[in-house]
Write a protein that holds these residues in place. Sequence first.
Motif, PDB file in Angstrom:
ATOM      1  N   LEU A 163       0.833  -1.204   0.000  1.00 21.92           N
ATOM      2  CA  LEU A 163       0.000   0.000   0.000  1.00 21.92           C
ATOM      3  C   LEU A 163       0.864   1.249   0.000  1.00 21.92           C
ATOM      4  O   LEU A 163       2.034   1.208   0.409  1.00 21.92           O
ATOM      5  CB  LEU A 163      -0.891   0.014   1.246  1.00 21.92           C
ATOM      6  N   SER A 164       0.287   2.380  -0.415  1.00 24.85           N
ATOM      7  CA  SER A 164       1.007   3.646  -0.321  1.00 24.85           C
ATOM      8  C   SER A 164       1.231   3.966   1.157  1.00 24.85           C
ATOM      9  O   SER A 164       0.589   3.385   2.038  1.00 24.85           O
ATOM     10  CB  SER A 164       0.210   4.770  -0.993  1.00 24.85           C
ATOM     11  N   ASP A 165       2.134   4.877   1.437  1.00 26.49           N
ATOM     12  CA  ASP A 165       2.445   5.218   2.832  1.00 26.49           C
ATOM     13  C   ASP A 165       1.205   5.676   3.594  1.00 26.49           C
ATOM     14  O   ASP A 165       0.978   5.255   4.724  1.00 26.49           O
ATOM     15  CB  ASP A 165       3.512   6.312   2.891  1.00 26.49           C
ATOM     16  N   ARG A 166       0.403   6.528   2.989  1.00 25.83           N
ATOM     17  CA  ARG A 166      -0.803   7.019   3.671  1.00 25.83           C
ATOM     18  C   ARG A 166      -1.823   5.920   3.880  1.00 25.83           C
ATOM     19  O   ARG A 166      -2.405   5.789   4.947  1.00 25.83           O
ATOM     20  CB  ARG A 166      -1.435   8.169   2.892  1.00 25.83           C
ATOM     21  N   GLU A 167      -2.046   5.118   2.836  1.00 24.85           N
ATOM     22  CA  GLU A 167      -3.004   4.024   2.963  1.00 24.85           C
ATOM     23  C   GLU A 167      -2.560   3.055   4.060  1.00 24.85           C
ATOM     24  O   GLU A 167      -3.370   2.639   4.886  1.00 24.85           O
ATOM     25  CB  GLU A 167      -3.136   3.267   1.643  1.00 24.85           C
ATOM     26  N   ARG A 168      -1.286   2.722   4.059  1.00 20.60           N
ATOM     27  CA  ARG A 168      -0.756   1.790   5.054  1.00 20.60           C
ATOM     28  C   ARG A 168      -0.868   2.351   6.468  1.00 20.60           C
ATOM     29  O   ARG A 168      -1.306   1.656   7.394  1.00 20.60           O
ATOM     30  CB  ARG A 168       0.693   1.419   4.737  1.00 20.60           C
ATOM     31  N   SER A 169      -0.512   3.617   6.651  1.00 22.12           N
ATOM     32  CA  SER A 169      -0.566   4.196   7.990  1.00 22.12           C
ATOM     33  C   SER A 169      -2.004   4.270   8.503  1.00 22.12           C
ATOM     34  O   SER A 169      -2.274   3.930   9.661  1.00 22.12           O
ATOM     35  CB  SER A 169       0.098   5.570   8.028  1.00 22.12           C
ATOM     36  N   VAL A 170      -2.945   4.662   7.656  1.00 19.87           N
ATOM     37  CA  VAL A 170      -4.348   4.724   8.066  1.00 19.87           C
ATOM     38  C   VAL A 170      -4.867   3.317   8.367  1.00 19.87           C
ATOM     39  O   VAL A 170      -5.537   3.091   9.378  1.00 19.87           O
ATOM     40  CB  VAL A 170      -5.216   5.412   6.982  1.00 19.87           C
ATOM     41  N   PHE A 171      -4.546   2.356   7.529  1.00 20.15           N
ATOM     42  CA  PHE A 171      -4.959   0.967   7.732  1.00 20.15           C
ATOM     43  C   PHE A 171      -4.436   0.436   9.068  1.00 20.15           C
ATOM     44  O   PHE A 171      -5.185  -0.145   9.855  1.00 20.15           O
ATOM     45  CB  PHE A 171      -4.434   0.111   6.572  1.00 20.15           C
ATOM     46  N   LEU A 172      -3.162   0.653   9.345  1.00 20.65           N
ATOM     47  CA  LEU A 172      -2.565   0.145  10.583  1.00 20.65           C
ATOM     48  C   LEU A 172      -3.115   0.851  11.821  1.00 20.65           C
ATOM     49  O   LEU A 172      -3.385   0.208  12.838  1.00 20.65           O
ATOM     50  CB  LEU A 172      -1.047   0.275  10.530  1.00 20.65           C
ATOM     51  N   LEU A 173      -3.288   2.162  11.721  1.00 20.96           N
ATOM     52  CA  LEU A 173      -3.834   2.890  12.863  1.00 20.96           C
ATOM     53  C   LEU A 173      -5.266   2.446  13.170  1.00 20.96           C
ATOM     54  O   LEU A 173      -5.654   2.331  14.332  1.00 20.96           O
ATOM     55  CB  LEU A 173      -3.787   4.396  12.616  1.00 20.96           C
ATOM     56  N   ARG A 174      -6.031   2.181  12.139  1.00 17.63           N
ATOM     57  CA  ARG A 174      -7.434   1.800  12.350  1.00 17.63           C
ATOM     58  C   ARG A 174      -7.580   0.343  12.804  1.00 17.63           C
ATOM     59  O   ARG A 174      -8.298   0.052  13.750  1.00 17.63           O
ATOM     60  CB  ARG A 174      -8.222   2.027  11.054  1.00 17.63           C
ATOM     61  N   TYR A 175      -6.895  -0.584  12.131  1.00 19.81           N
ATOM     62  CA  TYR A 175      -7.151  -1.995  12.375  1.00 19.81           C
ATOM     63  C   TYR A 175      -6.135  -2.682  13.291  1.00 19.81           C
ATOM     64  O   TYR A 175      -6.469  -3.687  13.905  1.00 19.81           O
ATOM     65  CB  TYR A 175      -7.271  -2.757  11.059  1.00 19.81           C
ATOM     66  N   VAL A 176      -4.937  -2.163  13.390  1.00 17.35           N
ATOM     67  CA  VAL A 176      -3.953  -2.760  14.299  1.00 17.35           C
ATOM     68  C   VAL A 176      -3.967  -2.026  15.637  1.00 17.35           C
ATOM     69  O   VAL A 176      -4.088  -2.631  16.694  1.00 17.35           O
ATOM     70  CB  VAL A 176      -2.539  -2.766  13.672  1.00 17.35           C
ATOM     71  N   GLU A 177      -3.875  -0.707  15.566  1.00 18.00           N
ATOM     72  CA  GLU A 177      -3.886   0.093  16.794  1.00 18.00           C
ATOM     73  C   GLU A 177      -5.311   0.332  17.315  1.00 18.00           C
ATOM     74  O   GLU A 177      -5.487   0.781  18.444  1.00 18.00           O
ATOM     75  CB  GLU A 177      -3.207   1.443  16.550  1.00 18.00           C
ATOM     76  N   GLU A 178      -6.305   0.058  16.476  1.00 18.80           N
ATOM     77  CA  GLU A 178      -7.724   0.198  16.810  1.00 18.80           C
ATOM     78  C   GLU A 178      -8.103   1.607  17.278  1.00 18.80           C
ATOM     79  O   GLU A 178      -8.865   1.790  18.225  1.00 18.80           O
ATOM     80  CB  GLU A 178      -8.129  -0.842  17.860  1.00 18.80           C
ATOM     81  N   LEU A 179      -7.573   2.610  16.586  1.00 22.52           N
ATOM     82  CA  LEU A 179      -7.908   3.994  16.905  1.00 22.52           C
ATOM     83  C   LEU A 179      -9.205   4.401  16.211  1.00 22.52           C
ATOM     84  O   LEU A 179      -9.551   3.879  15.149  1.00 22.52           O
ATOM     85  CB  LEU A 179      -6.781   4.927  16.458  1.00 22.52           C
ATOM     86  N   GLU A 180      -9.904   5.342  16.796  1.00 27.13           N
ATOM     87  CA  GLU A 180     -11.103   5.918  16.191  1.00 27.13           C
ATOM     88  C   GLU A 180     -10.669   6.933  15.126  1.00 27.13           C
ATOM     89  O   GLU A 180      -9.535   7.409  15.127  1.00 27.13           O
ATOM     90  CB  GLU A 180     -11.949   6.618  17.255  1.00 27.13           C
ATOM     91  N   PHE A 181     -11.596   7.293  14.241  1.00 22.85           N
ATOM     92  CA  PHE A 181     -11.262   8.232  13.174  1.00 22.85           C
ATOM     93  C   PHE A 181     -10.775   9.571  13.723  1.00 22.85           C
ATOM     94  O   PHE A 181      -9.854  10.173  13.177  1.00 22.85           O
ATOM     95  CB  PHE A 181     -12.452   8.435  12.227  1.00 22.85           C
ATOM     96  N   ARG A 182     -11.372  10.043  14.779  1.00 24.54           N
ATOM     97  CA  ARG A 182     -10.949  11.330  15.361  1.00 24.54           C
ATOM     98  C   ARG A 182      -9.511  11.255  15.876  1.00 24.54           C
ATOM     99  O   ARG A 182      -8.740  12.202  15.756  1.00 24.54           O
ATOM    100  CB  ARG A 182     -11.885  11.757  16.494  1.00 24.54           C
ATOM    101  N   GLU A 183      -9.143  10.126  16.449  1.00 26.96           N
ATOM    102  CA  GLU A 183      -7.771   9.951  16.943  1.00 26.96           C
ATOM    103  C   GLU A 183      -6.781   9.880  15.777  1.00 26.96           C
ATOM    104  O   GLU A 183      -5.691  10.455  15.851  1.00 26.96           O
ATOM    105  CB  GLU A 183      -7.669   8.675  17.782  1.00 26.96           C
ATOM    106  N   ILE A 184      -7.173   9.184  14.711  1.00 25.33           N
ATOM    107  CA  ILE A 184      -6.309   9.101  13.526  1.00 25.33           C
ATOM    108  C   ILE A 184      -6.179  10.472  12.886  1.00 25.33           C
ATOM    109  O   ILE A 184      -5.106  10.862  12.422  1.00 25.33           O
ATOM    110  CB  ILE A 184      -6.865   8.069  12.520  1.00 25.33           C
ATOM    111  N   GLU A 185      -7.263  11.234  12.886  1.00 25.97           N
ATOM    112  CA  GLU A 185      -7.252  12.598  12.354  1.00 25.97           C
ATOM    113  C   GLU A 185      -6.222  13.445  13.096  1.00 25.97           C
ATOM    114  O   GLU A 185      -5.443  14.176  12.481  1.00 25.97           O
ATOM    115  CB  GLU A 185      -8.645  13.213  12.489  1.00 25.97           C
ATOM    116  N   GLN A 186      -6.172  13.321  14.413  1.00 23.27           N
ATOM    117  CA  GLN A 186      -5.201  14.072  15.205  1.00 23.27           C
ATOM    118  C   GLN A 186      -3.773  13.618  14.921  1.00 23.27           C
ATOM    119  O   GLN A 186      -2.855  14.430  14.868  1.00 23.27           O
ATOM    120  CB  GLN A 186      -5.503  13.921  16.691  1.00 23.27           C
ATOM    121  N   CYS A 187      -3.576  12.313  14.736  1.00 25.08           N
ATOM    122  CA  CYS A 187      -2.234  11.768  14.475  1.00 25.08           C
ATOM    123  C   CYS A 187      -1.700  12.174  13.103  1.00 25.08           C
ATOM    124  O   CYS A 187      -0.516  12.481  12.971  1.00 25.08           O
ATOM    125  CB  CYS A 187      -2.240  10.249  14.547  1.00 25.08           C
ATOM    126  N   THR A 188      -2.568  12.129  12.105  1.00 29.37           N
ATOM    127  CA  THR A 188      -2.115  12.327  10.728  1.00 29.37           C
ATOM    128  C   THR A 188      -2.341  13.728  10.194  1.00 29.37           C
ATOM    129  O   THR A 188      -1.692  14.129   9.224  1.00 29.37           O
ATOM    130  CB  THR A 188      -2.839  11.342   9.786  1.00 29.37           C
TER     131      THR A 188
END
Length: 82
Positions: free
Chosen positions: A8-33
């Motif tokens: 995956l592209s860097d952004r796709e991979r980071s969003v995928f991992l944050l959502r499904y591995v780290e189990e973050l909510e969208f708002r938390e991922i929004e703050q991280c990225t």
Amino acid sequence: MWEFVRCLSDRERSVFLLRYVEELEFREIEQCTGLKVGALKVYLNRALTKVRDGLEIVKRRLFSPGRKFARKTRANGKFLRR
């Protein structure tokens, strides 16, 4: 599956991992990225589509008609082709 995640592209991979591995909510991922929730959903959808498509290809190859599987017998422990 992880081979497809690595592709995956860097952004796709980071969003995928944050959502499904780290189990973050969208708002938390929004703050991280720093990406908006709408953009996150787009990247996540693209990532999921690519991973699912890759897994579907593997599934078709593994379970195609006429494919021979190696099977170990209990009697002698050797592999037989079916």
